[in-house]
Design an enzyme around this catalytic site. Sequence first.
Site, PDB file in Angstrom:
ATOM      1  N   PRO A 100      -7.478 -51.205  90.725  1.00 14.81           N
ATOM      2  CA  PRO A 100      -6.478 -50.337  90.693  1.00 14.81           C
ATOM      3  C   PRO A 100      -5.412 -50.811  91.366  1.00 14.81           C
ATOM      4  CG  PRO A 100      -8.209 -49.368  92.118  1.00 14.81           C
ATOM      5  CD  PRO A 100      -8.672 -50.643  91.691  1.00 14.81           C
ATOM      6  N   GLY A 118      -1.675 -50.988  93.499  1.00 15.21           N
ATOM      7  CA  GLY A 118      -1.092 -50.399  94.445  1.00 15.21           C
ATOM      8  C   GLY A 118      -2.237 -49.414  95.083  1.00 15.21           C
ATOM      9  N   ALA A 119      -3.360 -49.729  95.345  1.00 12.72           N
ATOM     10  CA  ALA A 119      -4.361 -48.774  95.909  1.00 12.72           C
ATOM     11  C   ALA A 119      -4.982 -49.543  97.157  1.00 12.72           C
ATOM     12  CB  ALA A 119      -5.453 -48.650  95.068  1.00 12.72           C
ATOM     13  N   GLY A 120      -4.499 -50.583  97.359  1.00 19.87           N
ATOM     14  CA  GLY A 120      -4.973 -51.227  98.986  1.00 19.87           C
ATOM     15  C   GLY A 120      -5.994 -52.193  98.547  1.00 19.87           C
ATOM     16  N   LEU A 121      -6.376 -52.520  97.339  1.00 19.90           N
ATOM     17  CA  LEU A 121      -7.400 -53.499  96.991  1.00 19.90           C
ATOM     18  C   LEU A 121      -6.895 -54.863  96.708  1.00 19.90           C
ATOM     19  CD1 LEU A 121      -9.983 -51.481  95.340  1.00 19.90           C
ATOM     20  CD2 LEU A 121      -9.827 -51.887  97.379  1.00 19.90           C
ATOM     21  N   GLY A 122      -5.304 -55.115  96.877  1.00 18.28           N
ATOM     22  CA  GLY A 122      -4.821 -56.657  96.555  1.00 18.28           C
ATOM     23  C   GLY A 122      -4.677 -56.898  95.094  1.00 18.28           C
ATOM     24  N   SER A 123      -4.377 -55.799  94.354  1.00 20.93           N
ATOM     25  CA  SER A 123      -4.064 -55.921  92.706  1.00 20.93           C
ATOM     26  C   SER A 123      -3.082 -57.100  92.557  1.00 20.93           C
ATOM     27  CB  SER A 123      -3.850 -54.712  92.072  1.00 20.93           C
ATOM     28  OG  SER A 123      -2.714 -54.064  92.640  1.00 20.93           O
ATOM     29  N   ASP A 165      -3.265 -61.223 101.926  1.00 19.00           N
ATOM     30  CA  ASP A 165      -3.826 -60.666 100.516  1.00 19.00           C
ATOM     31  C   ASP A 165      -4.044 -61.993  99.610  1.00 19.00           C
ATOM     32  OD1 ASP A 165      -3.217 -58.448 101.554  1.00 19.00           O
ATOM     33  OD2 ASP A 165      -2.436 -57.513 100.005  1.00 19.00           O
ATOM     34  N   ALA A 198      -3.780 -60.676  93.371  1.00 21.29           N
ATOM     35  CA  ALA A 198      -4.769 -60.977  92.243  1.00 21.29           C
ATOM     36  C   ALA A 198      -4.026 -61.672  91.142  1.00 21.29           C
ATOM     37  CB  ALA A 198      -6.056 -60.367  92.096  1.00 21.29           C
TER      38      ALA A 198
HETATM   39  C1  MEV Z   1      -0.903 -54.941 101.967  1.00 19.99           C
HETATM   40  O1  MEV Z   1      -2.235 -55.220 101.391  1.00 19.99           O
HETATM   41  C2  MEV Z   1      -1.411 -55.531 103.606  1.00 19.99           C
HETATM   42  C3  MEV Z   1      -0.063 -55.253 104.530  1.00 19.99           C
HETATM   43  O2  MEV Z   1      -0.487 -55.759 105.793  1.00 19.99           O
HETATM   44  C4  MEV Z   1       0.945 -56.100 103.907  1.00 19.99           C
HETATM   45  C5  MEV Z   1       0.967 -57.593 103.918  1.00 19.99           C
HETATM   46  O3  MEV Z   1       0.048 -58.119 104.715  1.00 19.99           O
HETATM   47  O4  MEV Z   1       1.705 -58.273 103.294  1.00 19.99           O
HETATM   48  C6  MEV Z   1       0.218 -53.826 104.577  1.00 19.99           C
END
Ligand code: MEV
Length: 359
Positions: free
Chosen positions: A112, A114-119, A164, A122
């Site tokens: 997904p 922008g949900a914190g999973l590194g889309s 990421d 990737a």
């Molecule tokens: C974002 O996935 C992770 C952050 O630490 C930003 C980054 O490391 O570039 C918030």
Amino acid sequence: MTVSSAPGKVYLFGEHAVVYGEPAVPCAIERRATVSVEPRADDHIRVTARDLSLDGFTVEYGQSPDERPDVDVPTPLVEAATGYVDAAVEQARDAVSDPEAGFDVTIESDIPLGAGLGSSAAVVVASIDAATRSLGVELDPVEIAERAYQAEYEVQSGQASRADTFCSAMGGAVRVEGDDCRTIDTPNLPFVVGFDGGAGDTGALVAGVRDLKERYAFAADTVETVGDIVREGETLLADADADGDPDEELLAELGNLMDFNHGLLEALGVSSRSLDNMVWAARMAGAHGAKLTGAGGGGCIVALDPTPETETGLRFTPGCEDVFRAELATEGVRVEAESAVGARGDDGGEAGERDEGAE
Ligand code: MEV
């Protein structure tokens, strides 16, 4: 057609603090972005996004600003997809020494947006790999990681760490501290991910932490304390047997550190009510620990639980839209399919034979 894929990731520890030189440990997970690339006879880029949490669309544009796409979908969504692809294409052009290479790029992702999973990482990693391979240049994953970092750095106006992109390119668990990026061994950690269906604005969230840190010494101390948690966590991982499943004691200790890390991220203002709800639901269900993953503001949490209890608990948590078990992805970027290279476009035109008039 050249097809490459790259994994998303969860942060075991250390997001945000990693932007200021503290260490972080992200782990690649078996959710991948798959990017198909076909070289074109002109210098245009056509991007087709099939999923990425948005309705599919196709945009085509040339290199000058007045050739930017004019499409009937909300601009931020187009920018989200095309901004990263543009930056990846620039890196690929540089790597193959052809500033005018054009590509048709199709993105399919089960990560997904922008949900914190590194889309985005990737997509950028897989795009650079597929675009360079499609013109006969094979980069090693460390160079792809570096180029993907440069692309993210540009799109995120300098507010990006290497975490990421390095994790997505290399796969497995990694440790990133400033420019020092390395893979590390971990046991098979039982990650459970809860997703609230939302997304966070990474740039705004990173800027918010920066403001707090500059304003209050205790916020700067909080960022350093996140670094201490990571150092503690990596010692636990280094002492653990990397083969097979982790024991209960290790999971309990890692879980405590994850809980602490979440508390500090919450204090730094990057959690949200739904993320906190899911974190608490996971803990109440018996997870060893739980925290938000990535930039925060909305999106995903990650919990540690080898039993089905946390998945069940999250499934019944209001505001939790999706739950899944995330296996560690031991492979980073990889080629999925490759056709003969050397030709540009379906017409087989070699470099130099580009149809200069095609705009
Ligand atoms: C974002 O996935 C992770 C952050 O630490 C930003 C980054 O490391 O570039 C918030």
